[in-house]
Motif scaffolding. Structure first.
Motif, PDB file in Angstrom:
ATOM      1  N   GLU A 268       8.210   3.096  -8.152  1.00  0.00           N
ATOM      2  CA  GLU A 268       6.823   2.996  -7.913  1.00  0.00           C
ATOM      3  C   GLU A 268       6.627   1.931  -6.902  1.00  0.00           C
ATOM      4  N   ASP A 269       7.714   0.997  -6.548  1.00  0.00           N
ATOM      5  CA  ASP A 269       7.610  -0.147  -5.711  1.00  0.00           C
ATOM      6  C   ASP A 269       7.550   0.302  -4.324  1.00  0.00           C
ATOM      7  N   THR A 270       7.747   1.595  -4.269  1.00  0.00           N
ATOM      8  CA  THR A 270       7.600   2.225  -2.760  1.00  0.00           C
ATOM      9  C   THR A 270       6.535   2.124  -2.208  1.00  0.00           C
TER      10      THR A 270
ATOM     11  N   GLN B 189       0.705  -1.086  -0.032  1.00  0.00           N
ATOM     12  CA  GLN B 189      -0.018   0.105   0.114  1.00  0.00           C
ATOM     13  C   GLN B 189       0.771   1.327   0.112  1.00  0.00           C
ATOM     14  N   ALA B 190       0.775   2.069  -1.005  1.00  0.00           N
ATOM     15  CA  ALA B 190       1.527   3.234  -1.132  1.00  0.00           C
ATOM     16  C   ALA B 190       0.600   4.222  -0.582  1.00  0.00           C
ATOM     17  N   PRO B 191       1.171   5.596  -0.223  1.00  0.00           N
ATOM     18  CA  PRO B 191       0.471   6.634   0.273  1.00  0.00           C
ATOM     19  C   PRO B 191      -0.670   7.004  -0.512  1.00  0.00           C
TER      20      PRO B 191
ATOM     21  N   SER C 102       2.491  -6.131 -12.407  1.00  0.00           N
ATOM     22  CA  SER C 102       3.373  -5.040 -12.350  1.00  0.00           C
ATOM     23  C   SER C 102       4.932  -5.638 -11.725  1.00  0.00           C
ATOM     24  N   VAL C 103       4.956  -6.862 -11.019  1.00  0.00           N
ATOM     25  CA  VAL C 103       6.277  -7.139 -10.465  1.00  0.00           C
ATOM     26  C   VAL C 103       6.678  -8.488 -11.155  1.00  0.00           C
ATOM     27  N   LYS C 104       5.918  -9.132 -12.133  1.00  0.00           N
ATOM     28  CA  LYS C 104       6.140 -10.465 -12.750  1.00  0.00           C
ATOM     29  C   LYS C 104       7.439 -10.314 -13.431  1.00  0.00           C
TER      30      LYS C 104
END
Length: 123
Positions: free
Chosen positions: A88-90, A38-40, A62-64
Motif C-alpha cells: 500500500e506504499d506503492t 499519489q497512488a493510481p 500510516s508511515v509513522k
C-alpha cells in the motif's frame, strides 16, 4: 526554488528505499520540505515533512515508525528513508517546499514541487 526527487524503484514488501530530493534556488532557512504520494486513482496525500531550520519532523499516521525524514544542509538535500515497506506504499512520491515556515499537511500550501519518483512495493 527547484526540487528534484529521485531514488524510487521496485522493492519487495518488508524492504527499504531511500528517496532524495535535491533543492536549489535560494536559502532554505524558513522552508518546510514535504513528502507527498499519489497512488493510481487516489488523491495526493501527505507523507512527511521536515523544517529546514531545526530539523523538526511530522509524519502521517500510516508511515509513522517506518519512514524517517532528514536533511543534509551541506548538500541542500532532504531524504525520506522508507523501511518495512508495504504494497500500500506503492505510489508516485513527490517532494515539495513551503516558504511559510510552519509544517502544514495540505498539498495546496506548498509553493514548489519536484517531479515525482515511482515507488513500487511488491507483495
Amino acid at each position: 526554488v527547484q526540487l528534484q526527487a529521485y531514488g524510487g524503484g521496485l522493492v519487495q514488501a518488508g524492504g527499504s528505499l531511500r528517496l532524495s530530493c535535491a533543492v536549489s534556488g535560494r536559502s532554505l532557512s524558513r522552508y518546510v520540505l514535504g513528502w507527498f504520494r499519489q497512488a493510481p486513482g487516489k488523491e495526493r496525500e501527505f507523507v512527511a515533512a521536515i523544517r529546514w531550520s531545526g530539523g523538526s519532523t511530522y509524519y502521517a499516521d500510516s508511515v509513522k515508525g517506518r519512514f524517517t525524514a532528514s536533511r543534509d544542509n551541506a548538500k541542500n538535500t532532504v531524504y525520506l528513508q522508507m523501511n518495512s515497506l508495504k504494497p500500500e506504499d506503492t505510489a508516485v512520491y513527490y517532494c515539495a517546499a513551503d516558504s511559510q515556515g510552519a509544517i502544514v499537511l495540505m498539498s495546496s500550501e506548498y509553493d514548489y514541487w519536484g517531479q515525482g519518483t515511482q515507488v513500487t512495493v511488491s507483495s
